[in-house]
Design a protein around this motif. Structure first.
Motif, mmCIF file in Angstrom:
data_model
loop_
_atom_site.group_PDB
_atom_site.id
_atom_site.type_symbol
_atom_site.label_atom_id
_atom_site.label_comp_id
_atom_site.label_asym_id
_atom_site.label_seq_id
_atom_site.Cartn_x
_atom_site.Cartn_y
_atom_site.Cartn_z
ATOM 1 N N TRP A 1 6.548 9.030 0.075
ATOM 2 C CA TRP A 1 6.141 7.623 -0.068
ATOM 3 C C TRP A 1 5.378 7.171 1.164
ATOM 4 O O TRP A 1 5.798 6.238 1.857
ATOM 5 C CB TRP A 1 7.363 6.723 -0.273
ATOM 6 C CG TRP A 1 8.125 6.963 -1.525
ATOM 7 C CD1 TRP A 1 9.305 7.643 -1.656
ATOM 8 C CD2 TRP A 1 7.778 6.522 -2.847
ATOM 9 N NE1 TRP A 1 9.699 7.646 -2.968
ATOM 10 C CE2 TRP A 1 8.791 6.971 -3.712
ATOM 11 C CE3 TRP A 1 6.705 5.793 -3.383
ATOM 12 C CZ2 TRP A 1 8.764 6.714 -5.085
ATOM 13 C CZ3 TRP A 1 6.685 5.544 -4.749
ATOM 14 C CH2 TRP A 1 7.715 6.001 -5.571
ATOM 15 N N PRO A 2 4.273 7.769 1.433
ATOM 16 C CA PRO A 2 3.518 7.339 2.620
ATOM 17 C C PRO A 2 3.004 5.923 2.412
ATOM 18 O O PRO A 2 2.573 5.562 1.324
ATOM 19 C CB PRO A 2 2.373 8.350 2.683
ATOM 20 C CG PRO A 2 2.186 8.803 1.282
ATOM 21 C CD PRO A 2 3.563 8.811 0.669
ATOM 22 N N SER B 1 -2.319 -4.009 -10.069
ATOM 23 C CA SER B 1 -3.178 -3.167 -9.247
ATOM 24 C C SER B 1 -2.759 -3.232 -7.795
ATOM 25 O O SER B 1 -2.249 -4.241 -7.318
ATOM 26 C CB SER B 1 -4.634 -3.624 -9.387
ATOM 27 O OG SER B 1 -5.057 -3.506 -10.719
ATOM 28 N N CYS B 2 -3.002 -2.161 -7.150
ATOM 29 C CA CYS B 2 -2.723 -2.111 -5.721
ATOM 30 C C CYS B 2 -3.890 -2.746 -4.971
ATOM 31 O O CYS B 2 -5.050 -2.395 -5.195
ATOM 32 C CB CYS B 2 -2.527 -0.661 -5.279
ATOM 33 S SG CYS B 2 -2.234 -0.465 -3.498
ATOM 34 N N ARG B 3 -3.580 -3.675 -4.111
ATOM 35 C CA ARG B 3 -4.622 -4.320 -3.307
ATOM 36 C C ARG B 3 -4.196 -4.358 -1.853
ATOM 37 O O ARG B 3 -4.394 -5.350 -1.147
ATOM 38 C CB ARG B 3 -4.887 -5.726 -3.823
ATOM 39 C CG ARG B 3 -5.209 -5.784 -5.305
ATOM 40 C CD ARG B 3 -5.944 -7.029 -5.712
ATOM 41 N NE ARG B 3 -6.234 -7.052 -7.144
ATOM 42 C CZ ARG B 3 -7.201 -6.351 -7.724
ATOM 43 N NH1 ARG B 3 -7.956 -5.547 -6.992
ATOM 44 N NH2 ARG B 3 -7.402 -6.423 -9.017
ATOM 45 N N VAL C 1 -4.779 0.981 -1.897
ATOM 46 C CA VAL C 1 -4.457 1.866 -0.780
ATOM 47 C C VAL C 1 -5.084 3.230 -1.057
ATOM 48 O O VAL C 1 -5.072 3.724 -2.178
ATOM 49 C CB VAL C 1 -2.935 2.006 -0.628
ATOM 50 C CG1 VAL C 1 -2.579 3.094 0.372
ATOM 51 C CG2 VAL C 1 -2.331 0.670 -0.215
ATOM 52 N N THR C 2 -5.645 3.792 -0.030
ATOM 53 C CA THR C 2 -6.278 5.099 -0.205
ATOM 54 C C THR C 2 -5.584 6.146 0.651
ATOM 55 O O THR C 2 -5.157 5.867 1.766
ATOM 56 C CB THR C 2 -7.767 5.047 0.169
ATOM 57 O OG1 THR C 2 -7.916 4.414 1.446
ATOM 58 C CG2 THR C 2 -8.548 4.277 -0.861
ATOM 59 N N LYS D 1 -4.510 4.701 4.256
ATOM 60 C CA LYS D 1 -5.116 3.444 4.694
ATOM 61 C C LYS D 1 -4.681 2.328 3.755
ATOM 62 O O LYS D 1 -4.977 2.352 2.558
ATOM 63 C CB LYS D 1 -6.639 3.563 4.716
ATOM 64 C CG LYS D 1 -7.148 4.582 5.719
ATOM 65 C CD LYS D 1 -8.668 4.642 5.740
ATOM 66 C CE LYS D 1 -9.154 5.652 6.775
ATOM 67 N NZ LYS D 1 -10.641 5.747 6.800
ATOM 68 N N GLY D 2 -3.993 1.367 4.316
ATOM 69 C CA GLY D 2 -3.525 0.237 3.529
ATOM 70 C C GLY D 2 -2.030 0.291 3.292
ATOM 71 O O GLY D 2 -1.420 1.357 3.368
ATOM 72 N N ALA D 3 -1.455 -0.857 3.046
ATOM 73 C CA ALA D 3 -0.015 -0.952 2.774
ATOM 74 C C ALA D 3 0.183 -1.424 1.343
ATOM 75 O O ALA D 3 -0.359 -2.455 0.935
ATOM 76 C CB ALA D 3 0.644 -1.921 3.755
ATOM 77 N N HIS D 4 0.916 -0.668 0.593
ATOM 78 C CA HIS D 4 1.130 -0.995 -0.819
ATOM 79 C C HIS D 4 1.744 -2.396 -0.950
ATOM 80 O O HIS D 4 2.741 -2.705 -0.295
ATOM 81 C CB HIS D 4 2.030 0.043 -1.466
ATOM 82 C CG HIS D 4 1.419 1.410 -1.495
ATOM 83 N ND1 HIS D 4 0.573 1.833 -2.493
ATOM 84 C CD2 HIS D 4 1.505 2.446 -0.620
ATOM 85 C CE1 HIS D 4 0.184 3.079 -2.248
ATOM 86 N NE2 HIS D 4 0.738 3.480 -1.117
#
Length: 443
Positions: free
Chosen positions: A39-40, A127-129, A136-137, A152-155
């Motif tokens: 779960w990164p 959606s994930c934003r 998140v990528t 990159k990004g936090a869910h």
DNA sequence: GACTGCGGGTTAT
DNA sequence: ATAACCCGCAGTC
């Protein structure tokens, strides 16, 4: 203890480097690779061994789809979010379900046309934003003996079902559907599930969404009441330890249910604290951690940088295996589980590349983790959802059914792991040596 | 059938 | 140039 602290530093060394996935040259002098993170989250980086099967497959428990970045050297994947009920329905116990979006576009569209397994209402894809409004990528790059990972990004959404859970439940559901005719409504949902692999039947929901208190209550075991005696204390302690190591979290839990459960759990923690230490002080390592895990309203996801890292794993040494054994024993005591998990082996600890010889095989590194060969993951509690389809009288099974939020073991001053304290608070040895056997007669 | 990786293409900044 | 996204294809399970 000092060695444990060193391990922490090593872990930090390998996860907080200054490299970027787009760098022309990535570090080659990696001293230690990371354990696979299922779960990164947030802006994390990891360096895995190229031998790590999970890393080789670019796996994640988030629903990640491939995204073309026109760079064959760097694989980019973006998060699909989570599928929820558009009616925002809740099960009888107040819990919600979070379905795993199908990775394939067509399958996902089909999935969203299906009905909610709980209320038959429409489903909705959240959606994930988490990355500047975009999903998140995750980036994967193979370089020599290492596989570099960067997120990159936090869910900003709940965790969906894991792939393994979805697959396991799909197969279980298929078998169940074959032998059990149901109402048209249920049938419709089951058809939807068979297509998406993400839904639970109403019969399964009470288990899937089972009250958290059920599985943290140590006072009954399959109908056998356990009096408040040392045995209960042992169980409590081991359950506490189990929670610290990540047993007992479910993606299906709502914040409400978590709070409800955690309040009672908090009281239980206090009770243990009082009994063991003559006070209600929650500052003790295990108790403190338990409350940190269950008492706080949880954001969708915490930074999981410590997930299943060598340090937490190492602290599980011995105890985790016994907890897994405990789980096995308990599971084995139930005669209603599906055949695929009836013989959970007591896997001896193994090592990964010789880094942590004392470490339990928390990563089940390689095939075991995602291929379902093992059903007990000591640290991530990676239990396929087939476990859910058991008797609703099996609270302990539910305890082991979740798998998120591995918690670090308590830290003392100077970020040093205090194994002695941990052992004192958890009666670790007692758990290891006695608990499993003490439960055997219950079978 | 679904997942996965790859790559061509488009659009927006 | 970069990033996000759509789409189709092929291989795999």
């Amino acid at each position: 203890m000092l060695k444990a602290a060193d391990d922490i530093m090593d872990q930090e060394d390998s996860t907080s480097q200054s490299w970027d996935i787009n760098d022309i040259k990535l570090p080659q002098d990696v001293k230690q690779t990371d354990w696979f993170q299922e779960w990164p989250d947030s802006y994390v980086k990891h360096i895995y061994s190229s031998d790590d099967k999970n890393a080789q497959r670019h796996l994640s428990s988030w629903a990640m789809r491939n995204t073309n970045n026109h760079n064959s050297r760097i694989l980019k994947k973006s998060c699909l979010g989570v599928v929820v009920c558009n009616n925002d329905c809740s099960a009888a116990d107040g819990r919600k379900i979070y379905l795993r979006p199908a990775i394939c576009d067509k399958a996902r569209q089909k999935q969203q046309r299906k009905c909610c397994p709980n209320c038959s209402g429409p489903l909705k894809l959240i959606s994930c934003r988490g990355h500047g409004g975009y999903p998140v990528t995750n980036f994967w790059r193979h370089e020599g003996p290492f596989i570099f990972f960067q997120s990159k990004g936090a869910h900003d959404h709940p965790r969906p079902e894991t792939k393994l859970e979805a697959e396991a439940r799909r197969s279980t559901q298929k078998a169940h559907t074959a032998v059990s005719p149901t109402s048209p409504r249920l049938k419709r949902c089951r058809e939807a599930e068979s297509l998406t692999g993400e839904m639970q039947s109403q019969e399964a929901l009470p288990l899937l969404l089972s009250n958290q208190e059920n599985y943290i209550s140590p006072c009954s075991f399959n109908g056998h009441l356990i009096d408040k005696n040392p045995q209960e204390q042992i169980i409590n302690n081991c359950l506490s330890l189990a929670k610290n190591y990540g047993f007992g979290r479910s993606p299906y839990l709502t914040e409400h249910s978590q709070d409800t459960g955690s309040n009672k759990y908090y009281e239980k923690c206090k009770e243990i604290g009082s009994r063991e230490h003559g006070s209600g002080d929650l500052s003790g390592p295990s108790v403190c951690n338990m409350y940190a895990d269950y008492g706080e309203p949880q954001p969708w996801n915490k930074n999981t940088a410590l997930e299943r890292n060598p340090c937490t794993d190492k602290c599980c040494n011995g105890s985790a295996l016994s907890l897994a054994d405990l789980h096995c024993e308990i599971v084995s005591s139930q005669n209603c589980m599906d055949s695929s998990i009836q013989h959970v082996p007591n896997i001896p600890p193994t090592t990964k590349a010789g880094y942590h010889p004392a470490r339990p095989n928390t990563g089940l590194s390689g095939d075991d983790f995602y291929e379902g060969k093992l059903h007990v993951n000591y640290n991530s509690s990676y239990i396929p959802s087939s476990f859910y389809h058991l008797s609703s009288e099996d609270p302990y099974l539910i305890m082991n059914s979740a798998h998120h939020h591995q918690q670090p073991l308590p830290l003392t001053k100077g970020n040093e792991w205090d194994f002695e304290e941990e052992r004192k608070y958890t009666n670790l040895d007692y758990c290891n040596n006695e608990l499993v056997f003490s439960l055997c007669p219950l079978r």
